[in-house]
Motif scaffolding. Structure first.
Motif, PDB file in Angstrom:
ATOM      1  N   GLY A  10      33.074  35.504  43.008  1.00 46.41           N
ATOM      2  CA  GLY A  10      34.180  36.495  42.814  1.00 46.41           C
ATOM      3  C   GLY A  10      34.702  36.505  41.506  1.00 46.41           C
ATOM      4  O   GLY A  10      34.138  36.076  40.338  1.00 46.41           O
ATOM      5  N   ILE A  17      42.203  37.804  39.304  1.00 48.64           N
ATOM      6  CA  ILE A  17      42.392  36.342  38.942  1.00 48.64           C
ATOM      7  C   ILE A  17      41.293  35.736  37.806  1.00 48.64           C
ATOM      8  O   ILE A  17      41.023  34.827  37.414  1.00 48.64           O
ATOM      9  CB  ILE A  17      42.362  35.377  39.921  1.00 48.64           C
ATOM     10  N   ASP A  39      30.498  39.434  42.055  1.00 44.45           N
ATOM     11  CA  ASP A  39      31.216  40.745  42.617  1.00 44.45           C
ATOM     12  C   ASP A  39      30.585  41.028  43.997  1.00 44.45           C
ATOM     13  O   ASP A  39      29.410  40.748  44.571  1.00 44.45           O
ATOM     14  CB  ASP A  39      30.943  41.824  41.683  1.00 44.45           C
ATOM     15  N   ILE A  40      31.392  41.799  44.736  1.00 43.88           N
ATOM     16  CA  ILE A  40      30.714  42.296  46.085  1.00 43.88           C
ATOM     17  C   ILE A  40      29.518  43.106  46.014  1.00 43.88           C
ATOM     18  O   ILE A  40      28.960  42.998  46.847  1.00 43.88           O
ATOM     19  CB  ILE A  40      31.902  42.672  47.186  1.00 43.88           C
ATOM     20  N   CYS A 135      48.290  26.828  40.535  1.00 40.41           N
ATOM     21  CA  CYS A 135      48.179  26.484  39.000  1.00 40.41           C
ATOM     22  C   CYS A 135      49.499  26.242  38.312  1.00 40.41           C
ATOM     23  O   CYS A 135      49.740  25.824  37.428  1.00 40.41           O
ATOM     24  CB  CYS A 135      47.414  27.803  38.287  1.00 40.41           C
ATOM     25  N   TYR A 136      50.498  26.766  39.181  1.00 40.91           N
ATOM     26  CA  TYR A 136      52.037  26.552  38.683  1.00 40.91           C
ATOM     27  C   TYR A 136      52.222  25.063  38.742  1.00 40.91           C
ATOM     28  O   TYR A 136      53.182  24.506  37.611  1.00 40.91           O
ATOM     29  CB  TYR A 136      52.982  27.297  39.447  1.00 40.91           C
TER      30      TYR A 136
HETATM   31  P1  NAD Z   1      40.659  41.054  43.434  1.00 37.75           P
HETATM   32  O1  NAD Z   1      40.565  42.065  44.649  1.00 37.75           O
HETATM   33  O2  NAD Z   1      41.397  41.667  42.292  1.00 37.75           O
HETATM   34  O3  NAD Z   1      39.110  40.709  43.113  1.00 37.75           O
HETATM   35  C1  NAD Z   1      38.319  40.209  44.074  1.00 37.75           C
HETATM   36  C2  NAD Z   1      37.025  39.956  43.494  1.00 37.75           C
HETATM   37  O4  NAD Z   1      35.942  39.100  44.149  1.00 37.75           O
HETATM   38  C3  NAD Z   1      36.143  41.346  43.049  1.00 37.75           C
HETATM   39  O5  NAD Z   1      35.564  41.280  41.826  1.00 37.75           O
HETATM   40  C4  NAD Z   1      35.114  41.484  44.211  1.00 37.75           C
HETATM   41  O6  NAD Z   1      34.256  42.226  43.940  1.00 37.75           O
HETATM   42  C5  NAD Z   1      34.849  39.907  44.204  1.00 37.75           C
HETATM   43  N1  NAD Z   1      34.359  39.590  45.543  1.00 37.75           N
HETATM   44  C6  NAD Z   1      34.657  40.145  46.970  1.00 37.75           C
HETATM   45  N2  NAD Z   1      34.010  39.501  48.024  1.00 37.75           N
HETATM   46  C7  NAD Z   1      33.041  39.014  47.243  1.00 37.75           C
HETATM   47  C8  NAD Z   1      31.932  38.076  47.649  1.00 37.75           C
HETATM   48  N3  NAD Z   1      31.664  38.204  49.082  1.00 37.75           N
HETATM   49  N4  NAD Z   1      31.253  37.585  46.773  1.00 37.75           N
HETATM   50  C9  NAD Z   1      31.307  37.787  45.580  1.00 37.75           C
HETATM   51  N5  NAD Z   1      32.392  38.319  45.036  1.00 37.75           N
HETATM   52  C10 NAD Z   1      33.308  39.054  45.780  1.00 37.75           C
HETATM   53  O7  NAD Z   1      41.326  39.684  44.140  1.00 37.75           O
HETATM   54  P2  NAD Z   1      42.334  38.677  43.232  1.00 37.75           P
HETATM   55  O8  NAD Z   1      43.649  39.168  42.931  1.00 37.75           O
HETATM   56  O9  NAD Z   1      41.488  38.296  42.043  1.00 37.75           O
HETATM   57  O10 NAD Z   1      42.260  37.517  44.213  1.00 37.75           O
HETATM   58  C11 NAD Z   1      41.064  36.836  44.575  1.00 37.75           C
HETATM   59  C12 NAD Z   1      41.807  35.344  45.115  1.00 37.75           C
HETATM   60  O11 NAD Z   1      42.475  34.971  43.896  1.00 37.75           O
HETATM   61  C13 NAD Z   1      42.544  35.545  46.416  1.00 37.75           C
HETATM   62  O12 NAD Z   1      42.395  34.387  47.239  1.00 37.75           O
HETATM   63  C14 NAD Z   1      44.119  35.571  45.734  1.00 37.75           C
HETATM   64  O13 NAD Z   1      44.892  35.126  46.773  1.00 37.75           O
HETATM   65  C15 NAD Z   1      43.938  34.496  44.798  1.00 37.75           C
HETATM   66  N6  NAD Z   1      44.743  34.614  43.422  1.00 37.75           N
HETATM   67  C16 NAD Z   1      45.559  33.530  43.207  1.00 37.75           C
HETATM   68  C17 NAD Z   1      46.320  33.541  42.022  1.00 37.75           C
HETATM   69  C18 NAD Z   1      47.060  32.164  41.675  1.00 37.75           C
HETATM   70  O14 NAD Z   1      47.877  32.391  40.746  1.00 37.75           O
HETATM   71  N7  NAD Z   1      46.534  31.175  42.021  1.00 37.75           N
HETATM   72  C19 NAD Z   1      46.757  34.837  41.627  1.00 37.75           C
HETATM   73  C20 NAD Z   1      45.778  35.992  42.037  1.00 37.75           C
HETATM   74  C21 NAD Z   1      45.160  35.920  42.942  1.00 37.75           C
END
Ligand code: NAD
Length: 385
Positions: A10, A17, A39-40, A135-136
Motif C-alpha cells: 500500500g 499515508i 498499489d491495488i 505515531c502520535y
Molecule cells: P489511501 O486510500 O490514500 O491509499 C491507499 C493505498 O493503498 C493506495 O495507494 C492503494 O492503491 C493501495 N492499496 C489498496 N489496496 C491494496 C492492496 N490490496 N495491496 C496493495 N496496495 C493496496 O489510504 P490512506 O489514507 O493512505 O490510508 C491507508 C491506511 O493508513 C488506512 O488504514 C488508514 O487508517 C491509515 N492511516 C493512518 C494514519 C495515521 O495517522 N497513523 C493517517 C492516515 C491513514
C-alpha cells in the motif's frame, strides 16, 4: 552498523499515508527501501516502486507475490509496513507474521476484536515484532508527558481529556463524494466511522501518556449528516484501570478545528496540555502555580523525549519525524532480537499489537454502548479480562 531491509504494502502514488512512511523509514539511515507492493493496480504499483528506487525484481504486483518473493531471499526484508485500507490489514499482517517477518501495521490493526486477538497471539507464537502506527505517541513532548506521569511529577492522575475533532467532513453537500462516503458506510469502514478512524488515536494517547488501560466506557454517537449510517461525532466517557476519569470527543463536523488532536492530563499535583498543532510544547501548571511552557530541546528534558528529538529548540518536529521515531525504535528492537542483545528501554515505547487490539476492543465497546443509550460496558479485550 548494516542497514536493515524494509518493504511496504500500500502507500502507492497519491495515497495519504504512504509518503510519511517512506520519509519515516528512511530518515535516520536504519532502513533501505528494498521491496514493495504499493498499489491495488499491479502495474502502477510496480512502476511507482521502481521510480522510488526499488529493484525491478522486488517491485511486486500484489502482496501475495511479495510474500512469495521475499520468503526465499537471503536478503529478505527485515520489516514490512502495511499501509493498505483497513479491511486488508488482518489478512496481510497475519500472513507476513506467519512467514517470519516483522510487521508495522497501520491503524486500525484489524476490523474485529477476534482478529486483533489472533494477531497478538500470532506475534507471540512466531516471536516476530508486530507494531501499530500510533505515531502520535512518538512525538517527543508526548513521550515527555509519559515521563512526567511515570516519574510521579503530576501525582496520581485524576482525569484525562482528549479530543480528535476536525471539520473536514462538515459539508453536507459532500455526502455523496466517494472519497468521503465510504468512511460512513459499514460495508467499507466496519462498525464505526469517526471513532475507529480518529478517536482511537486520542484514546491511545490517553493510555500511552498515563501508562494505563481503558476498562469501561459509555458512548454517545451521532450521525449529524442524516444520510451517514456510521457516526461522524462521538462523545465517550471512560475509566482507566487505576480509577482515572476519561473524556473523549471526536468529530468530523467541527468547522474551524483543523487537525484537532489535543490532550490534557490532570493529576493531584499538576496538569499538562499538548496540542498536535504546536507539538514542540507542553503547557504545565503545578497545583496553585503559574503555567509554564516546556519546550522540546530545552536543557533537562527527559531522556524519553531526548531519545526521539533531532533538531534544536523551537524547530518543530512534526508528523513524518514522529513516524520516523517508530522506525528508529523498531530498528533497535529488530536488531536486539536478531543479535540476542537487550533492547535499550528508551527504544521500547513503540506501539505494539496489544495497543491495536485494545483499540479495537474500545471501538466495539463504544458501538455497543451507543446502541444501548450510553450504558457503561466493559472495554477490555476478552483475552485480558
Ligand atoms: P489511501 O486510500 O490514500 O491509499 C491507499 C493505498 O493503498 C493506495 O495507494 C492503494 O492503491 C493501495 N492499496 C489498496 N489496496 C491494496 C492492496 N490490496 N495491496 C496493495 N496496495 C493496496 O489510504 P490512506 O489514507 O493512505 O490510508 C491507508 C491506511 O493508513 C488506512 O488504514 C488508514 O487508517 C491509515 N492511516 C493512518 C494514519 C495515521 O495517522 N497513523 C493517517 C492516515 C491513514
Amino acid at each position: 552498523m548494516t542497514k536493515l531491509n524494509w518493504g511496504m504494502i500500500g502507500g502507492g502514488e497519491g495515497s495519504q499515508i504512504g509518503p510519511a512512511h517512506r520519509l519515516g523509514a528512511q530518515a535516520d539511515g536504519h532502513f533501505t527501501f528494498a521491496a514493495g507492493a504499493l498499489d491495488i493496480d499491479a502495474d502502477k504499483g510496480r512502476a511507482y516502486a521502481q521510480s522510488l528506487g526499488v529493484a525491478a525484481d522486488r517491485a511486486y504486483g500484489n502482496w501475495q507475490e511479495m510474500l512469495d518473493g521475499e520468503k526465499g531471499r537471503e536478503d529478505r526484508i527485515d520489516l514490512v509496513t502495511v499501509a493498505t485500507p483497513n479491511s486488508t490489514h488482518y489478512e496481510i499482517t497475519k500472513a507476513f507474521l506467519e512467514a517470519g517477518f516483522n510487521v508495522l501495521c497501520e491503524k486500525p490493526m484489524t476490523m474485529t476484536v477476534e482478529e486483533g486477538e489472533d494477531i497478538v497471539r500470532t506475534a507471540e507464537a512466531t516471536g516476530r515484532i508486530c507494531a501499530v502506527n500510533y505515531c502520535y505517541s512518538a512525538y517527543p513532548m508526548v513521550r515527555h508527558m509519559r515521563h512526567m506521569v511515570a516519574s510521579g511529577e503530576l501525582g496520581a492522575i485524576r482525569c484525562v481529556v482528549a479530543n480528535f475533532s476536525h471539520g473536514h467532513h462538515a459539508d453536507a453537500g459532500d455526502a455523496d463524494n466517494p472519497r468521503v462516503r465510504w468512511r460512513y458506510d459499514p460495508a467499507m469502514a466496519g462498525v464505526s466511522g469517526q471513532m475507529a478512524d480518529c478517536g482511537i488515536h486520542a484514546l491511545n494517547l490517553a493510555t500511552f501518556i498515563t501508562g494505563d488501560e481503558v476498562t469501561t466506557l459509555s458512548a454517545d454517537f451521532a450521525s449529524t449528516i442524516p444520510s451517514r449510517v456510521l457516526e461522524d461525532d462521538a462523545m465517550v466517557n471512560f475509566r482507566l484501570s487505576k480509577g482515572t476519569i476519561g473524556r473523549l470527543w471526536t468529530s468530523t463536523i467541527a468547522i474551524g478545528r483543523m487537525h484537532g488532536l489535543d490532550i490534557q492530563v490532570f493529576g493531584e499535583k499538576g496538569g499538562v496540555r499538548w496540542h498536535s498543532e504546536q507539538p514542540g510544547q507542553v503547557w504545565y501548571t503545578r497545583l496553585n502555580g503559574r503555567t509554564e511552557i516546556i519546550e522540546k530541546g530545552e536543557g533537562g528534558i527527559s531522556e524519553m523525549a531526548a531519545h526521539v528529538s533531532r533538531v534544536p529548540i523551537a524547530h518543530p518536529e512534526g508528523f513524518p519525524l514522529a513516524v520516523a521515531n517508530i522506525y528508529v525504535d523498531l530498528a533497535a528492537a529488530i536488531r536486539a532480537r536478531r543479535d540476542g542483545t537487550p533492547l535499550d528501554p528508551a527504544a521500547d515505547h513503540f506501539p505494539k499489537a496489544e495497543a491495536g487490539l485494545r483499540s479495537m476492543a474500545s471501538v466495539y465497546a463504544t458501538v455497543a454502548s451507543a446502541k444501548a443509550d450510553g450504558a457503561w460496558v466493559d472495554a477490555r479485550p476478552p483475552m485480558y479480562r
